[in-house]
Design a protein around this motif. Structure first.
Motif, PDB file in Angstrom:
ATOM      1  N   ALA A  92     -21.322 -18.541   6.220  1.00 17.71           N
ATOM      2  CA  ALA A  92     -20.998 -18.581   4.792  1.00 17.71           C
ATOM      3  C   ALA A  92     -19.510 -18.853   4.590  1.00 17.71           C
ATOM      4  CB  ALA A  92     -21.397 -17.266   4.130  1.00 17.71           C
ATOM      5  N   ARG A 114     -20.959 -22.340  -4.677  1.00 19.27           N
ATOM      6  CA  ARG A 114     -22.194 -21.588  -4.867  1.00 19.27           C
ATOM      7  C   ARG A 114     -23.009 -21.699  -3.585  1.00 19.27           C
ATOM      8  NH1 ARG A 114     -23.153 -20.565 -10.305  1.00 19.27           N
ATOM      9  NH2 ARG A 114     -25.236 -19.816  -9.704  1.00 19.27           N
ATOM     10  N   ILE A 115     -23.666 -20.618  -3.204  1.00 15.86           N
ATOM     11  CA  ILE A 115     -24.540 -20.633  -2.038  1.00 15.86           C
ATOM     12  C   ILE A 115     -25.836 -19.933  -2.408  1.00 15.86           C
ATOM     13  CG2 ILE A 115     -24.921 -19.809   0.313  1.00 15.86           C
ATOM     14  CD1 ILE A 115     -21.925 -19.979   0.802  1.00 15.86           C
ATOM     15  N   LEU A 167     -28.906 -18.490  -0.797  1.00 16.93           N
ATOM     16  CA  LEU A 167     -29.236 -18.073   0.556  1.00 16.93           C
ATOM     17  C   LEU A 167     -30.690 -18.396   0.896  1.00 16.93           C
ATOM     18  CD1 LEU A 167     -27.387 -14.637   0.521  1.00 16.93           C
ATOM     19  CD2 LEU A 167     -26.651 -16.735   1.661  1.00 16.93           C
ATOM     20  N   THR A 224     -22.823 -11.770   1.172  1.00 13.65           N
ATOM     21  CA  THR A 224     -22.231 -11.821  -0.168  1.00 13.65           C
ATOM     22  C   THR A 224     -20.845 -11.185  -0.200  1.00 13.65           C
ATOM     23  OG1 THR A 224     -24.418 -11.805  -1.186  1.00 13.65           O
ATOM     24  CG2 THR A 224     -22.583 -11.149  -2.565  1.00 13.65           C
ATOM     25  N   THR A 244     -23.150 -16.214  -4.993  1.00  9.82           N
ATOM     26  CA  THR A 244     -24.331 -16.258  -4.134  1.00  9.82           C
ATOM     27  C   THR A 244     -25.589 -16.101  -4.974  1.00  9.82           C
ATOM     28  OG1 THR A 244     -24.051 -13.898  -3.685  1.00  9.82           O
ATOM     29  CG2 THR A 244     -23.203 -15.432  -2.046  1.00  9.82           C
ATOM     30  N   VAL A 289     -24.829  -9.941  -5.559  1.00 10.76           N
ATOM     31  CA  VAL A 289     -25.484 -11.228  -5.746  1.00 10.76           C
ATOM     32  C   VAL A 289     -25.231 -11.692  -7.181  1.00 10.76           C
ATOM     33  CG1 VAL A 289     -27.730 -12.389  -5.878  1.00 10.76           C
ATOM     34  CG2 VAL A 289     -27.238 -10.815  -4.000  1.00 10.76           C
TER      35      VAL A 289
END
Length: 310
Positions: free
Chosen positions: A123, A133-134, A136, A149, A157, A235
């Motif tokens: 990450a 932005r990720i 998951l 996170t 996230t 999150v």
């Protein structure tokens, strides 16, 4: 906590695809919307004429739009499409295959759930190269989600919170093979199954769902009851994946529970009515088999039932 809407994974008629996003723009309480054909590049030409109007409608409604890249890039034509996508000025591209990163060259971008980010080091690697932005991977347990996170506090996230869970992508087309067609002459038979095609075992138990070259779960992920725990884990967004149901209503249900206008029990009843006949699952988040739906247990009941505003 934001709500994001992932890209449509299924082969919907172009006009239906366009009208779906128009309604999302006008009615759905989501902040982020990812658009584009990410499963099969052969479907892309049918949507290309509608994408500019869809993006404009969403942006005028105040939504942030992400342009999704293909999950699997294996042909020169697909590499060229990926490079063209990355060259679109002013757009935030959602990377679903690492071949897209070179074309982005450190520009701000998003990472989709199809990139295997399984630990804080990966990450941080992507964050250092421009990921803002990720989303998951849906198979991660809560402990891993929390660890990742916290390792990238400057990145938003997301967690895959609703929809059939994407499990695999292949160079072969299951729909074409089922209908005794070659992949290059598939006749787009996947359009016959707008919510995917359910597979059963030899014992006639529901097993998986196929969508052209993609394999998904037969269950529908539902993390509504875990939203409080995910928010406590920092999150930033819950992702809803479009299914063949009223996704505006699905988004309203999640928003009502997140904002304290409804409780989890009431929200789950509404979800079951809006997407009937499909079992829920949340096993991955609890480090259990993915198809399992785990009810709240002592110790997490308060966090998962009392979600109200922080």
């Amino acid at each position: 906590m934001q709500l994001s809407l992932g890209p449509i994974l299924y082969n919907w008629a172009p006009e239906r695809w366009r009208d779906f996003y128009f309604r999302i723009a006008d009615e759905a309480p989501v902040e982020i919307v990812s658009v584009g054909e990410i499963v099969c590049s052969k479907r892309s030409p049918f949507l290309s004429d509608h994408i500019p109007a869809v993006v404009e409608r969403l942006q005028n409604a105040g939504k942030q739009v992400l342009l999704g890249s293909l999950i699997l890039v294996s042909l020169r034509r697909e590499r060229r499409l990926t490079e063209e996508l990355a060259a679109v000025e002013g757009a935030l591209v959602e990377v679903n295959d690492l071949t897209c990163l070179k074309a982005l060259a450190g520009r701000p971008h998003a990472i989709g759930p199809f990139v295997n980010i399984y630990n804080e080091a990966s990450a941080a690697f992507h964050a250092a190269r421009g990921a803002r932005r990720i989303c998951l991977p849906p198979e991660l347990p809560l402990a891993s989600v929390a660890t990742i996170t916290k390792a990238v506090p400057d990145v938003t996230t997301e967690v895959f919170a609703f929809g059939r869970v994407p499990l695999a992508i292949s160079a072969r087309c299951y729909h074409a093979r089922l209908h005794k067609l070659a992949k290059d002459n598939c006749r787009f038979v996947c359009e016959k199954d707008p919510d995917g095609l359910l597979l059963k075992t030899l014992e006639q138990q529901d097993f998986l769902t196929i969508n052209g070259v993609q394999t998904l779960s037969h269950t529908c992920a539902n993390l509504l009851g875990e939203a409080g725990l995910l928010r406590e884990s920092s999150v930033g967004a819950l992702r809803l994946s479009p299914q063949d149901c009223d996704m505006v209503e699905i988004a309203r249900i999640f928003r009502d529970v997140l904002d304290g206008r409804d409780d989890v029990e009431g929200g789950n009843r509404r979800l079951a009515a809006a997407y009937p006949g499909v079992p829920f699952s949340n096993g991955f988040l609890w480090a259990e088999p993915g198809h399992v739906y785990r009810q709240a247990r002592p110790g997490d009941a308060q966090a998962s039932a009392e979600i109200g505003p922080p």
